[in-house]
Design a protein around this motif. Structure first.
Motif, PDB file in Angstrom:
ATOM      1  N   VAL A  23       0.863  -1.183   0.000  1.00 36.55           N
ATOM      2  CA  VAL A  23       0.000   0.000   0.000  1.00 36.55           C
ATOM      3  C   VAL A  23       0.898   1.232   0.000  1.00 36.55           C
ATOM      4  O   VAL A  23       1.899   1.290   0.718  1.00 36.55           O
ATOM      5  CB  VAL A  23      -0.942  -0.012   1.227  1.00 36.55           C
ATOM      6  CG1 VAL A  23      -1.652   1.313   1.387  1.00 36.55           C
ATOM      7  CG2 VAL A  23      -1.940  -1.153   1.098  1.00 36.55           C
ATOM      8  N   ALA A  24       0.554   2.214  -0.829  1.00 36.40           N
ATOM      9  CA  ALA A  24       1.390   3.400  -1.004  1.00 36.40           C
ATOM     10  C   ALA A  24       0.526   4.655  -1.031  1.00 36.40           C
ATOM     11  O   ALA A  24      -0.697   4.586  -0.862  1.00 36.40           O
ATOM     12  CB  ALA A  24       2.179   3.275  -2.307  1.00 36.40           C
ATOM     13  N   SER A  25       1.163   5.782  -1.288  1.00 41.47           N
ATOM     14  CA  SER A  25       0.420   7.034  -1.385  1.00 41.47           C
ATOM     15  C   SER A  25      -0.593   6.940  -2.525  1.00 41.47           C
ATOM     16  O   SER A  25      -0.432   6.150  -3.456  1.00 41.47           O
ATOM     17  CB  SER A  25       1.374   8.207  -1.626  1.00 41.47           C
ATOM     18  OG  SER A  25       1.874   8.154  -2.946  1.00 41.47           O
ATOM     19  N   ARG A  26      -1.613   7.774  -2.436  1.00 38.93           N
ATOM     20  CA  ARG A  26      -2.662   7.758  -3.468  1.00 38.93           C
ATOM     21  C   ARG A  26      -2.072   7.981  -4.856  1.00 38.93           C
ATOM     22  O   ARG A  26      -2.396   7.259  -5.794  1.00 38.93           O
ATOM     23  CB  ARG A  26      -3.710   8.831  -3.164  1.00 38.93           C
ATOM     24  CG  ARG A  26      -4.590   8.519  -2.002  1.00 38.93           C
ATOM     25  CD  ARG A  26      -5.642   9.635  -1.847  1.00 38.93           C
ATOM     26  NE  ARG A  26      -6.051   9.794  -0.478  1.00 38.93           N
ATOM     27  CZ  ARG A  26      -5.502  10.598   0.410  1.00 38.93           C
ATOM     28  NH1 ARG A  26      -4.485  11.357   0.074  1.00 38.93           N
ATOM     29  NH2 ARG A  26      -5.950  10.676   1.636  1.00 38.93           N
ATOM     30  N   ASP A  27      -1.210   8.997  -4.985  1.00 41.06           N
ATOM     31  CA  ASP A  27      -0.662   9.327  -6.305  1.00 41.06           C
ATOM     32  C   ASP A  27       0.148   8.173  -6.882  1.00 41.06           C
ATOM     33  O   ASP A  27       0.009   7.828  -8.056  1.00 41.06           O
ATOM     34  CB  ASP A  27       0.215  10.584  -6.231  1.00 41.06           C
ATOM     35  CG  ASP A  27      -0.603  11.846  -6.006  1.00 41.06           C
ATOM     36  OD1 ASP A  27      -1.831  11.818  -6.217  1.00 41.06           O
ATOM     37  OD2 ASP A  27      -0.003  12.865  -5.617  1.00 41.06           O
ATOM     38  N   ARG A  28       1.012   7.576  -6.081  1.00 41.91           N
ATOM     39  CA  ARG A  28       1.837   6.466  -6.573  1.00 41.91           C
ATOM     40  C   ARG A  28       0.968   5.259  -6.931  1.00 41.91           C
ATOM     41  O   ARG A  28       1.215   4.577  -7.919  1.00 41.91           O
ATOM     42  CB  ARG A  28       2.890   6.077  -5.544  1.00 41.91           C
ATOM     43  CG  ARG A  28       3.942   7.143  -5.369  1.00 41.91           C
ATOM     44  CD  ARG A  28       5.168   6.596  -4.662  1.00 41.91           C
ATOM     45  NE  ARG A  28       6.091   7.643  -4.309  1.00 41.91           N
ATOM     46  CZ  ARG A  28       6.868   8.305  -5.158  1.00 41.91           C
ATOM     47  NH1 ARG A  28       6.823   8.038  -6.430  1.00 41.91           N
ATOM     48  NH2 ARG A  28       7.690   9.229  -4.733  1.00 41.91           N
ATOM     49  N   THR A  29      -0.045   5.020  -6.123  1.00 44.29           N
ATOM     50  CA  THR A  29      -0.935   3.884  -6.391  1.00 44.29           C
ATOM     51  C   THR A  29      -1.708   4.093  -7.683  1.00 44.29           C
ATOM     52  O   THR A  29      -1.825   3.168  -8.500  1.00 44.29           O
ATOM     53  CB  THR A  29      -1.893   3.649  -5.218  1.00 44.29           C
ATOM     54  OG1 THR A  29      -1.126   3.394  -4.034  1.00 44.29           O
ATOM     55  CG2 THR A  29      -2.832   2.497  -5.484  1.00 44.29           C
ATOM     56  N   LEU A  30      -2.223   5.288  -7.900  1.00 41.74           N
ATOM     57  CA  LEU A  30      -2.958   5.555  -9.139  1.00 41.74           C
ATOM     58  C   LEU A  30      -2.046   5.402 -10.348  1.00 41.74           C
ATOM     59  O   LEU A  30      -2.451   4.863 -11.382  1.00 41.74           O
ATOM     60  CB  LEU A  30      -3.578   6.956  -9.114  1.00 41.74           C
ATOM     61  CG  LEU A  30      -4.738   7.135  -8.144  1.00 41.74           C
ATOM     62  CD1 LEU A  30      -5.152   8.597  -8.088  1.00 41.74           C
ATOM     63  CD2 LEU A  30      -5.917   6.248  -8.514  1.00 41.74           C
ATOM     64  N   TRP A  31      -0.811   5.856 -10.236  1.00 42.48           N
ATOM     65  CA  TRP A  31       0.167   5.715 -11.319  1.00 42.48           C
ATOM     66  C   TRP A  31       0.437   4.237 -11.588  1.00 42.48           C
ATOM     67  O   TRP A  31       0.457   3.789 -12.729  1.00 42.48           O
ATOM     68  CB  TRP A  31       1.429   6.467 -10.920  1.00 42.48           C
ATOM     69  CG  TRP A  31       2.478   6.583 -11.969  1.00 42.48           C
ATOM     70  CD1 TRP A  31       3.660   5.914 -11.993  1.00 42.48           C
ATOM     71  CD2 TRP A  31       2.472   7.406 -13.128  1.00 42.48           C
ATOM     72  NE1 TRP A  31       4.388   6.272 -13.104  1.00 42.48           N
ATOM     73  CE2 TRP A  31       3.679   7.192 -13.819  1.00 42.48           C
ATOM     74  CE3 TRP A  31       1.557   8.309 -13.658  1.00 42.48           C
ATOM     75  CZ2 TRP A  31       3.997   7.830 -14.994  1.00 42.48           C
ATOM     76  CZ3 TRP A  31       1.879   8.947 -14.833  1.00 42.48           C
ATOM     77  CH2 TRP A  31       3.074   8.713 -15.492  1.00 42.48           C
ATOM     78  N   LEU A  32       0.626   3.461 -10.517  1.00 43.09           N
ATOM     79  CA  LEU A  32       0.875   2.023 -10.661  1.00 43.09           C
ATOM     80  C   LEU A  32      -0.323   1.341 -11.328  1.00 43.09           C
ATOM     81  O   LEU A  32      -0.147   0.534 -12.247  1.00 43.09           O
ATOM     82  CB  LEU A  32       1.138   1.396  -9.290  1.00 43.09           C
ATOM     83  CG  LEU A  32       1.399  -0.103  -9.306  1.00 43.09           C
ATOM     84  CD1 LEU A  32       2.457  -0.452  -8.272  1.00 43.09           C
ATOM     85  CD2 LEU A  32       0.144  -0.887  -9.038  1.00 43.09           C
TER      86      LEU A  32
END
Length: 168
Positions: A23-32
Motif C-alpha cells: 500500500v502506497a500514497s494515493r498518487d503512486r498507487t494511481l500511477w501504478l
C-alpha cells in the motif's frame, strides 16, 4: 447515427500476472494502477506491510479504490486493452501469502539483493497458471516479512541493481 463495423479486432490477451504491491500514497498507487493496466496485468492486489502502515496519504477508502477503478478503465480505453484487471481490496501480508502461497504458478518477490533475475525466475513458465509478483512498499520489506514470503514459496528475483519507485 449509424456505425459500421468493417473488421473486428481482437484485443491483446492480458498478461497472466497478478501484481501484489505494498500500500502506497494515493498518487503512486494511481500511477501504478494506470501503468499495470496499460501493460495488461491480469490482477492487482494491494497489501498492507509494516512500512506501508505509516503512509499518511495512502488510498485505503472505498472512494479511493473507486477512483482507481475509474483510472483503470480510462487507461484500458486509451491503450486499447480488452480486459480490466481485477483490483482486489487491500489485505494484510499474511492473508495474501495464505492465499497466494498455495497457488500454482511462479511466485516471485522482487528484491534487488536476489541471486537471480526476474527473467530467470520465470524461465520455462508458459503463462499458465498465472504468475504472482510481489513488490514491497517504499522502504522495502522487513527481514521477517521477507522470510514469511520465502516460507510461502516466493522466490526472490531482481529487475536490476537499482532501487526503483513503487510505480516503476
Amino acid at each position: 447515427g449509424r456505425v459500421r463495423l468493417d473488421e473486428p479486432e481482437e484485443a491483446a490477451p492480458p498478461i497472466p500476472v497478478e501484481l501484489a504491491f505494498g500500500v502506497a500514497s494515493r498518487d503512486r498507487t494511481l500511477w501504478l494502477v494506470e501503468k499495470a493496466v496499460e501493460l495488461g496485468a491480469l490482477g492487482l492486489q494491494p497489501v498492507e506491510m509494516a512500512r506501508s502502515r505509516s503512509v499518511a496519504d495512502a488510498g485505503r477508502s472505498e472512494a479511493f479504490w473507486e477512483k482507481a477503478r475509474r483510472r483503470a478503465i480510462s487507461a484500458l480505453k486509451q491503450c486499447g486493452g480488452g480486459r480490466l484487471p481485477e483490483i482486489r481490496a487491500a489485505c494484510e501480508l499474511h492473508a495474501y501469502l495464505a492465499h497466494a502461497g498455495g497457488a500454482r504458478g511462479p511466485r516471485v518477490l522482487l528484491d534487488r539483493e536476489a541471486d537471480a533475475s526476474l527473467r530467470q525466475r520465470l524461465d520455462g513458465w508458459s503463462g499458465d497458471p498465472p504468475a504472482r509478483i510481489l513488490l514491497g512498499p517504499e522502504g522495502g520489506l522487513r527481514d521477517d516479512e521477507r522470510e514469511e514470503c520465502r516460507e510461502a514459496g516466493f522466490l526472490t528475483g531482481r529487475l536490476g541493481g537499482r532501487v526503483l519507485r513503487l510505480e516503476t
